[in-house]
Design a protein around this motif. Structure first.
Motif, PDB file in Angstrom:
ATOM      1  N   HIS A  32       0.863  -1.186   0.000  1.00  0.00           N
ATOM      2  CA  HIS A  32       0.000   0.000   0.000  1.00  0.00           C
ATOM      3  C   HIS A  32       0.894   1.229   0.000  1.00  0.00           C
ATOM      4  CE1 HIS A  32      -3.787   2.117   1.836  1.00  0.00           C
ATOM      5  NE2 HIS A  32      -3.112   2.937   1.041  1.00  0.00           N
ATOM      6  N   LEU A  33       1.187   1.686  -1.205  1.00  0.00           N
ATOM      7  CA  LEU A  33       2.138   2.784  -1.370  1.00  0.00           C
ATOM      8  C   LEU A  33       1.750   3.539  -2.629  1.00  0.00           C
ATOM      9  CD1 LEU A  33       5.037   3.535  -3.042  1.00  0.00           C
ATOM     10  CD2 LEU A  33       4.918   4.101  -0.603  1.00  0.00           C
ATOM     11  N   HIS A  34       1.450   4.826  -2.491  1.00  0.00           N
ATOM     12  CA  HIS A  34       1.107   5.658  -3.652  1.00  0.00           C
ATOM     13  C   HIS A  34       2.382   6.328  -4.131  1.00  0.00           C
ATOM     14  CE1 HIS A  34      -3.284   5.481  -2.677  1.00  0.00           C
ATOM     15  NE2 HIS A  34      -2.794   5.293  -1.462  1.00  0.00           N
ATOM     16  N   ILE A  35       2.744   6.121  -5.389  1.00  0.00           N
ATOM     17  CA  ILE A  35       4.013   6.694  -5.849  1.00  0.00           C
ATOM     18  C   ILE A  35       3.996   8.222  -5.711  1.00  0.00           C
ATOM     19  CG2 ILE A  35       3.507   6.895  -8.358  1.00  0.00           C
ATOM     20  CD1 ILE A  35       6.801   5.673  -6.677  1.00  0.00           C
ATOM     21  N   GLU A  36       2.828   8.833  -5.950  1.00  0.00           N
ATOM     22  CA  GLU A  36       2.759  10.298  -5.801  1.00  0.00           C
ATOM     23  C   GLU A  36       2.942  10.711  -4.344  1.00  0.00           C
ATOM     24  OE1 GLU A  36       0.434   8.439  -7.344  1.00  0.00           O
ATOM     25  OE2 GLU A  36       0.279   9.116  -9.424  1.00  0.00           O
ATOM     26  N   GLY A  37       2.714   9.776  -3.433  1.00  0.00           N
ATOM     27  CA  GLY A  37       2.881  10.057  -1.998  1.00  0.00           C
ATOM     28  C   GLY A  37       4.309   9.857  -1.513  1.00  0.00           C
ATOM     29  N   ALA A 111       7.433  -4.617  -4.146  1.00  0.00           N
ATOM     30  CA  ALA A 111       6.500  -3.505  -3.914  1.00  0.00           C
ATOM     31  C   ALA A 111       5.395  -3.543  -4.966  1.00  0.00           C
ATOM     32  CB  ALA A 111       7.242  -2.173  -3.990  1.00  0.00           C
ATOM     33  N   GLU A 112       4.163  -3.359  -4.530  1.00  0.00           N
ATOM     34  CA  GLU A 112       3.034  -3.225  -5.448  1.00  0.00           C
ATOM     35  C   GLU A 112       2.549  -1.795  -5.301  1.00  0.00           C
ATOM     36  OE1 GLU A 112       0.540  -6.695  -4.713  1.00  0.00           O
ATOM     37  OE2 GLU A 112       2.190  -7.996  -5.355  1.00  0.00           O
ATOM     38  N   VAL A 113       2.830  -1.004  -6.316  1.00  0.00           N
ATOM     39  CA  VAL A 113       2.798   0.455  -6.187  1.00  0.00           C
ATOM     40  C   VAL A 113       1.582   1.042  -6.891  1.00  0.00           C
ATOM     41  CG1 VAL A 113       4.146   2.554  -6.550  1.00  0.00           C
ATOM     42  CG2 VAL A 113       5.334   0.378  -6.184  1.00  0.00           C
ATOM     43  N   PHE A 114       0.847   1.886  -6.166  1.00  0.00           N
ATOM     44  CA  PHE A 114      -0.319   2.572  -6.752  1.00  0.00           C
ATOM     45  C   PHE A 114       0.136   3.782  -7.559  1.00  0.00           C
ATOM     46  CE2 PHE A 114      -2.603   1.331  -2.596  1.00  0.00           C
ATOM     47  CZ  PHE A 114      -3.080   0.153  -3.131  1.00  0.00           C
ATOM     48  N   PHE A 115      -0.576   4.048  -8.648  1.00  0.00           N
ATOM     49  CA  PHE A 115      -0.422   5.341  -9.330  1.00  0.00           C
ATOM     50  C   PHE A 115      -1.804   5.845  -9.704  1.00  0.00           C
ATOM     51  CE2 PHE A 115      -0.844   4.112 -13.917  1.00  0.00           C
ATOM     52  CZ  PHE A 115      -0.831   2.724 -13.770  1.00  0.00           C
ATOM     53  N   LYS A 287      -5.874 -10.829   8.524  1.00  0.00           N
ATOM     54  CA  LYS A 287      -4.578 -10.941   7.837  1.00  0.00           C
ATOM     55  C   LYS A 287      -4.034  -9.523   7.592  1.00  0.00           C
ATOM     56  CE  LYS A 287      -2.435 -13.519   4.075  1.00  0.00           C
ATOM     57  NZ  LYS A 287      -1.947 -14.785   4.546  1.00  0.00           N
ATOM     58  N   VAL A 288      -3.388  -9.003   8.613  1.00  0.00           N
ATOM     59  CA  VAL A 288      -2.950  -7.603   8.622  1.00  0.00           C
ATOM     60  C   VAL A 288      -1.538  -7.471   8.059  1.00  0.00           C
ATOM     61  CG1 VAL A 288      -2.399  -5.679  10.159  1.00  0.00           C
ATOM     62  CG2 VAL A 288      -4.374  -7.131  10.643  1.00  0.00           C
ATOM     63  N   THR A 289      -1.342  -6.448   7.225  1.00  0.00           N
ATOM     64  CA  THR A 289       0.012  -6.086   6.790  1.00  0.00           C
ATOM     65  C   THR A 289       0.259  -4.629   7.175  1.00  0.00           C
ATOM     66  OG1 THR A 289      -0.661  -5.277   4.608  1.00  0.00           O
ATOM     67  CG2 THR A 289      -0.233  -7.645   4.792  1.00  0.00           C
ATOM     68  N   VAL A 290       1.531  -4.246   7.245  1.00  0.00           N
ATOM     69  CA  VAL A 290       1.887  -2.866   7.623  1.00  0.00           C
ATOM     70  C   VAL A 290       2.590  -2.201   6.437  1.00  0.00           C
ATOM     71  CG1 VAL A 290       3.318  -1.449   9.170  1.00  0.00           C
ATOM     72  CG2 VAL A 290       2.034  -3.397  10.078  1.00  0.00           C
ATOM     73  N   ASN A 291       2.143  -0.988   6.118  1.00  0.00           N
ATOM     74  CA  ASN A 291       2.598  -0.295   4.903  1.00  0.00           C
ATOM     75  C   ASN A 291       2.716   1.200   5.165  1.00  0.00           C
ATOM     76  OD1 ASN A 291       1.894  -2.670   2.820  1.00  0.00           O
ATOM     77  ND2 ASN A 291       0.271  -2.494   4.329  1.00  0.00           N
ATOM     78  N   SER A 292       3.199   1.945   4.140  1.00  0.00           N
ATOM     79  CA  SER A 292       3.481   3.366   4.425  1.00  0.00           C
ATOM     80  C   SER A 292       2.574   4.374   3.715  1.00  0.00           C
ATOM     81  CB  SER A 292       4.954   3.669   4.164  1.00  0.00           C
ATOM     82  OG  SER A 292       5.277   3.508   2.810  1.00  0.00           O
ATOM     83  N   ASP A 293       1.736   3.960   2.746  1.00  0.00           N
ATOM     84  CA  ASP A 293       0.741   4.843   2.132  1.00  0.00           C
ATOM     85  C   ASP A 293       1.387   6.001   1.362  1.00  0.00           C
ATOM     86  OD1 ASP A 293      -1.840   5.461   1.434  1.00  0.00           O
ATOM     87  OD2 ASP A 293      -2.463   6.236   3.375  1.00  0.00           O
ATOM     88  N   ASP A 294       1.644   7.103   2.053  1.00  0.00           N
ATOM     89  CA  ASP A 294       2.238   8.295   1.419  1.00  0.00           C
ATOM     90  C   ASP A 294       3.385   8.788   2.303  1.00  0.00           C
ATOM     91  OD1 ASP A 294       0.094   8.814  -0.759  1.00  0.00           O
ATOM     92  OD2 ASP A 294      -1.063   8.617   1.099  1.00  0.00           O
ATOM     93  N   PRO A 295       4.512   8.073   2.298  1.00  0.00           N
ATOM     94  CA  PRO A 295       5.552   8.312   3.307  1.00  0.00           C
ATOM     95  C   PRO A 295       6.132   9.735   3.307  1.00  0.00           C
ATOM     96  CG  PRO A 295       6.332   6.804   1.601  1.00  0.00           C
ATOM     97  CD  PRO A 295       4.864   6.945   1.404  1.00  0.00           C
ATOM     98  N   GLY A 300       7.151   8.776   7.478  1.00  0.00           N
ATOM     99  CA  GLY A 300       7.903   7.531   7.622  1.00  0.00           C
ATOM    100  C   GLY A 300       7.628   6.500   6.555  1.00  0.00           C
ATOM    101  N   TYR A 301       8.694   5.746   6.242  1.00  0.00           N
ATOM    102  CA  TYR A 301       8.601   4.646   5.280  1.00  0.00           C
ATOM    103  C   TYR A 301       8.198   3.372   6.038  1.00  0.00           C
ATOM    104  CZ  TYR A 301      10.069   7.782   1.644  1.00  0.00           C
ATOM    105  OH  TYR A 301      10.068   8.808   0.743  1.00  0.00           O
ATOM    106  N   VAL A 302       8.257   2.223   5.390  1.00  0.00           N
ATOM    107  CA  VAL A 302       7.637   1.032   5.996  1.00  0.00           C
ATOM    108  C   VAL A 302       8.295   0.623   7.310  1.00  0.00           C
ATOM    109  CG1 VAL A 302       8.887  -0.673   4.572  1.00  0.00           C
ATOM    110  CG2 VAL A 302       6.654  -1.248   5.509  1.00  0.00           C
ATOM    111  N   ASN A 303       9.632   0.703   7.390  1.00  0.00           N
ATOM    112  CA  ASN A 303      10.251   0.329   8.665  1.00  0.00           C
ATOM    113  C   ASN A 303       9.907   1.317   9.780  1.00  0.00           C
ATOM    114  OD1 ASN A 303      11.309  -2.027   7.716  1.00  0.00           O
ATOM    115  ND2 ASN A 303      13.464  -1.416   7.874  1.00  0.00           N
ATOM    116  N   ASP A 304       9.756   2.597   9.447  1.00  0.00           N
ATOM    117  CA  ASP A 304       9.320   3.566  10.467  1.00  0.00           C
ATOM    118  C   ASP A 304       7.951   3.171  11.004  1.00  0.00           C
ATOM    119  OD1 ASP A 304      11.567   5.369  10.048  1.00  0.00           O
ATOM    120  OD2 ASP A 304      10.601   5.883   8.159  1.00  0.00           O
ATOM    121  N   ASN A 305       7.052   2.775  10.091  1.00  0.00           N
ATOM    122  CA  ASN A 305       5.712   2.344  10.521  1.00  0.00           C
ATOM    123  C   ASN A 305       5.798   1.144  11.457  1.00  0.00           C
ATOM    124  OD1 ASN A 305       3.078   3.574   9.088  1.00  0.00           O
ATOM    125  ND2 ASN A 305       4.852   3.858   7.749  1.00  0.00           N
TER     126      ASN A 305
END
Ligand code: ADE
Ligand code: ZN
Length: 358
Positions: A32-37, A111-115, A287-295, A300-305
């Motif tokens: 869950h990562l928006h490239i524009e974010g 990475a599966e990246v939203f645009f 089934k929870v995953t942790v992601n960064s959305d619009d870091p 913060g990026y995924v490890n910060d989350n």
């Protein structure tokens, strides 16, 4: 059913400090990562300079100070304005490559990246500008970072379904460069069913389907994403917890939730990380995953989350850390054998020290 990994056998023998180290160093997928974010303020200024554009902020610090959001819409207003500096193929390539390099430092292996094409086509920047850039960044990340990536085309839900269908038709020449469609932007008042024809068309094209739901919107939007859109994953989904029957269904159908803790705090879905409901979602068997959305916007990026969340919740230990990491790999759209290889790497790292040398 999630099989029991090494951390499940030895959860109490792994200290919190060691858990945080393992979280950071483990192979993981970002879903869950928006490239524009990922457009950092520094890059906004450098692209504005490169393209001869004047920004309404004197410097990077002033722009960063404006990132004080009260809800999703207050963020989206700045996010779409920021994206206006993206004009050329080189701009989109630099954006994507900067993200891949940053993600590699967090041990993201996939990475599966939203645009958001409509954000760009609406201002005269076409698929022929951004798609080749994304494809080139993907190839380079595979060769130089050993990171795989896929692209997911998101429809803006505050626009019409006809606009979404036209966008999907426009994307067809680039079909090989994206693996799915998603649904994002302003959730309230824009129910998933508004896009049922666009998602049916995507299914006909063999595309994966995901949808933002239950971020600000009600649990019914989560149910509707499954029923009307055929969503295979729910992006956010934190408000699903308000509906016990829905939780039971999500658990039974093993629908992954791509949760973004720092985003939820910055957009005032939760007061702070200590009040985030991720421990509750995990306890419910989701089934929870942790992601960064619009870091670039949420601090913060995924490890910060992962690290910040696990640091503040005493009930999140080694077993939960292993579970969310493994979930990220399992919930990806990568081929089964590839997912299996990543999980083997994960298990190797999480083996107890006394058995690793044997
Ligand atoms: N677009 C970018 N980030 C988003 C989010 N968190 N929710 C909805 N749309 C988005
Ligand atoms: Zn999102």
């Amino acid at each position: 059913m999630l099989s029991q990994g090494p951390a499940h056998k030895h959860p109490t023998t792994i200290s919190k400090d060691r858990t945080l180290d393992l979280l950071a160093a483990s192979p993981k997928a970002e879903l869950h990562l928006h490239i524009e974010g990922t457009l950092e303020p520094e890059l906004i200024f450098s692209l504005a300079r490169r393209n001869g554009l004047k920004l309404p902020y004197p410097d990077v610090e002033a722009l960063r100070r404006a990132y004080a959001f009260t809800d999703l819409q207050s963020f989206l207003d700045l996010y779409y304005a920021g994206a206006d500096v993206l004009r050329t193929e080189a701009d989109f390539f630099d954006l994507a490559w900067a993200y891949f390099e940053r993600a590699a430092r967090d041990h993201v292996v996939h990475a599966e990246v939203f645009f958001d094409p409509q954000t760009h086509t609406g201002r005269g920047v076409g698929f022929d500008v951004f798609m080749p850039a994304f494809a080139r960044a993907t190839r380079r990340a595979r060769h130089e970072l050993q990171m795989t990536s896929e692209w997911i085309l998101c429809f803006l839900r505050d626009r019409s379904e006809d606009d979404a269908l036209a966008t999907l038709a426009e994307a067809l020449p680039w079909r090989e460069h994206f693996c799915g469609v998603g649904l994002d932007s302003a959730e309230r008042g824009n129910p998933p069913a508004k896009f049922s024809r666009a998602f049916a068309r995507a299914a006909d094209l063999g595309l994966h389907r995901v949808a933002h739901a239950g971020e600000e919107g009600p649990p019914t939007y989560v149910r509707e994403s499954l029923d009307a859109l055929g969503a295979e994953r729910i992006d956010h989904g934190v408000r699903a917890i308000e509906d016990a029957a829905l939780v039971e269904r999500l658990v039974r159908e093993r629908v992954p939730l791509t949760v973004c803790p720092l985003s939820n705090v910055r957009l005032c879905v939760f007061e702070d990380l200590a009040h985030h409901n991720l421990p509750q979602l995990l306890r419910a068997g989701l089934k929870v995953t942790v992601n960064s959305d619009d870091p670039a916007y949420f601090g913060g990026y995924v490890n910060d989350n992962l690290l910040q969340l696990f640091a503040v919740h005493p009930e999140l230990g080694a077993a939960e850390a292993y579970t969310v990491l493994r979930n990220s790999l399992e919930a990806s759209f990568a081929p089964e054998d590839t997912r299996g290889a990543w999980i083997a790497q994960l298990d190797q790292l999480w083996q107890p020290a006394d058995s690793r040398a044997l």
